[in-house]
Enzyme design. Structure first.
Site, PDB file in Angstrom:
ATOM      1  N   PRO A 121      -5.037   0.398  18.384  1.00 23.16           N
ATOM      2  CA  PRO A 121      -4.745  -0.114  17.049  1.00 23.16           C
ATOM      3  C   PRO A 121      -4.860   0.902  15.920  1.00 23.16           C
ATOM      4  CG  PRO A 121      -6.922  -0.827  17.763  1.00 23.16           C
ATOM      5  CD  PRO A 121      -6.279  -0.166  18.942  1.00 23.16           C
ATOM      6  N   TYR A 126      -9.983   5.281   6.663  1.00 18.58           N
ATOM      7  CA  TYR A 126     -10.250   5.694   8.040  1.00 18.58           C
ATOM      8  C   TYR A 126     -11.338   6.751   8.004  1.00 18.58           C
ATOM      9  CZ  TYR A 126      -5.894   3.430   9.581  1.00 18.58           C
ATOM     10  OH  TYR A 126      -4.906   2.526   9.881  1.00 18.58           O
ATOM     11  N   LYS A 149       0.534   0.013  15.012  1.00 20.25           N
ATOM     12  CA  LYS A 149       1.907  -0.027  15.519  1.00 20.25           C
ATOM     13  C   LYS A 149       2.262  -1.245  16.357  1.00 20.25           C
ATOM     14  CE  LYS A 149       3.033   3.587  13.511  1.00 20.25           C
ATOM     15  NZ  LYS A 149       3.625   3.236  12.229  1.00 20.25           N
ATOM     16  N   HIS A 178       0.857  -1.186   0.000  1.00 23.70           N
ATOM     17  CA  HIS A 178       0.000   0.000   0.000  1.00 23.70           C
ATOM     18  C   HIS A 178       0.893   1.237   0.000  1.00 23.70           C
ATOM     19  CE1 HIS A 178      -4.237  -1.430   1.413  1.00 23.70           C
ATOM     20  NE2 HIS A 178      -3.754  -2.125   0.416  1.00 23.70           N
ATOM     21  N   TYR A 229       3.208   6.738   9.937  1.00 21.37           N
ATOM     22  CA  TYR A 229       2.428   5.556   9.588  1.00 21.37           C
ATOM     23  C   TYR A 229       3.306   4.481   8.958  1.00 21.37           C
ATOM     24  CZ  TYR A 229      -1.820   2.969   8.432  1.00 21.37           C
ATOM     25  OH  TYR A 229      -2.814   2.012   8.380  1.00 21.37           O
TER      26      TYR A 229
END
Length: 399
Positions: free
Chosen positions: A294, A201, A298, A72, A390
């Site tokens: 979550p 998200y 991580k 991704h 991220y």
């Protein structure tokens, strides 16, 4: 029995550590209280940072990930019915890999078994002894019910938040930092075609939602719920309807792809860190020492970063008698832990709707969230900060 390093826990932290030590010429024995089938099937995180991907390849256990994992190069933030793309590749030159934690565990277990190295499942009554001496011991009962004693040079507690390792550190030695969030995640695993090529998200008036995937025919989706939520109170149709409601776009064109729901799980949301991560000859790693919500993806990645540092410290101590790497272990890894704790807290606080009785649950708190979301999706500097955290800061960043 005798070994150089006794490892308690056959999750990512313990198995990565065992492989790293093996390649450095260090013997270890891995003990796990669950059975192999349970360990290999428990579904957990699915996002691997670039650093974790690199380690898997370097230790020779990345072949199936290379074949089946899904790279991704970005993600999507959705709020006010609008979708905003965060391009990891363009902003940082790095990507993440979608490859389930249980798949990583399967690969590491298969490698250790192929190498005919000690990995014992279904052990019980694990106790640690003589941690302040030069030859600490682990006593346990094996899968056949026979008592065993394992003498070590060092013990690695990689048995998670609910494991026993931490309990053998004397009272007063540890400091704990803890925050529990006023919501939980209701996760589903479903046989369905992904509705997006990237994770979505979503901040909505009805609560947070996340759409993610495990393959081109399996999705892993999450809904924000109240702590103590009972999945039995929602039918499968109601679950899919709620995803549609929360993830709806202003133009009405988005509908989530539905399919058979094969798993339902409710997870609490907390941030938790203990320090130090060493007591004499016992070293803690992964969830035995820290938990992150979550939202920032991580958890497993932090465990890998821990044991990369730990393996180097143990190797140096055993091969040259230099314990400086173990002396600094806790301080070094906690710098990354707190960076990831902050990022995960920030993502969680920005995307979830707080309950009305919470200090952040009023209209002021909502406008603060929307302001942050607008900023992070319009400022290149803010987008780069999100992307950098991220995909994961380089493993040597905090050395």
């Amino acid at each position: 029995m005798r070994t150089q390093v006794g490892i308690i826990g056959a999750g990512p932290a313990g198995l990565f550590l065992a492989r790293l030590l093996q390649l450095a010429g260090i013997d270890s024995v891995v003990l796990e209280n669950r059975g192999r089938e349970y360990v290999e099937k428990r579904v957990r995180a699915g996002i691997l940072e670039q650093g974790t991907v690199d380690v898997l390849r370097e230790i020779g256990v990345g072949e199936r990930m290379n074949r089946e994992g899904i790279e991704h190069a970005g993600t999507q933030l959705r709020f006010d019915g609008e979708t905003h793309h965060i391009d990891f590749q363009e902003l940082t030159g790095r990507k993440v890999m979608v490859y389930g934690q249980q798949e990583v565990v399967k690969d590491l277990i298969a490698q250790r078994i192929a190498d005919d190295l000690p990995l014992h499942f279904s052990v019980s009554e694990v106790e640690l002894h003589d941690l302040a001496g030069t030859t600490p011991r682990i006593t346990y009962t094996d899968a056949d019910g026979s008592p065993q004693s394992l003498e070590c040079d060092y013990i690695a507690g990689c048995d998670g938040f609910h494991g026993v390792s931490r309990s053998f550190i004397p009272d007063g030695h540890l400091t704990a930092y803890d925050r529990t969030y006023p919501f939980a995640w209701f996760g589903i695993l479903a046989n369905a075609r992904p509705s997006s090529k990237e994770l979505i998200y979503t901040h909505s008036p009805h609560g947070f939602a996340l759409h993610s995937l495990r393959s081109d025919h399996v999705v892993r989706n999450y809904l924000q719920v109240s702590p103590g939520f009972d999945p039995a109170t929602m039918s499968d149709e109601q679950i899919w309807d709620e995803f549609d409601r929360r993830m709806a776009t202003a133009d009405g064109t988005f509908a989530i792809n539905r399919g058979e729901i094969t798993e339902k799980l409710v997870s609490t949301m907390r941030s938790w860190v203990i320090t130090p991560m060493r007591y004499e000859r016992l070293l803690l790693a992964g969830d035995a020492a820290h938990i992150v919500p979550p939202t920032g993806a991580k958890g497993m990645n932090l465990a890998v970063a821990d044991v990369v540092v730990l393996a180097e410290g143990i190797t140096r101590a055993l091969q040259s008698g230099d314990e400086s790497g173990l002396d600094s272990y806790s301080d070094v890894v906690l710098r990354r832990v707190w960076r990831c704790e902050h990022f995960s807290w920030w993502m969680t606080s920005m995307l979830h709707r707080f309950p009305p009785d919470h200090p952040e649950g009023d209209d002021f708190g909502l406008q603060m969230q929307l302001s942050q979301l607008r900023y992070v999706t319009t400022s290149e500097a803010a987008m780069r900060s999100l992307a950098e955290n991220y995909v994961g800061l380089p493993l040597d960043y905090f050395r």
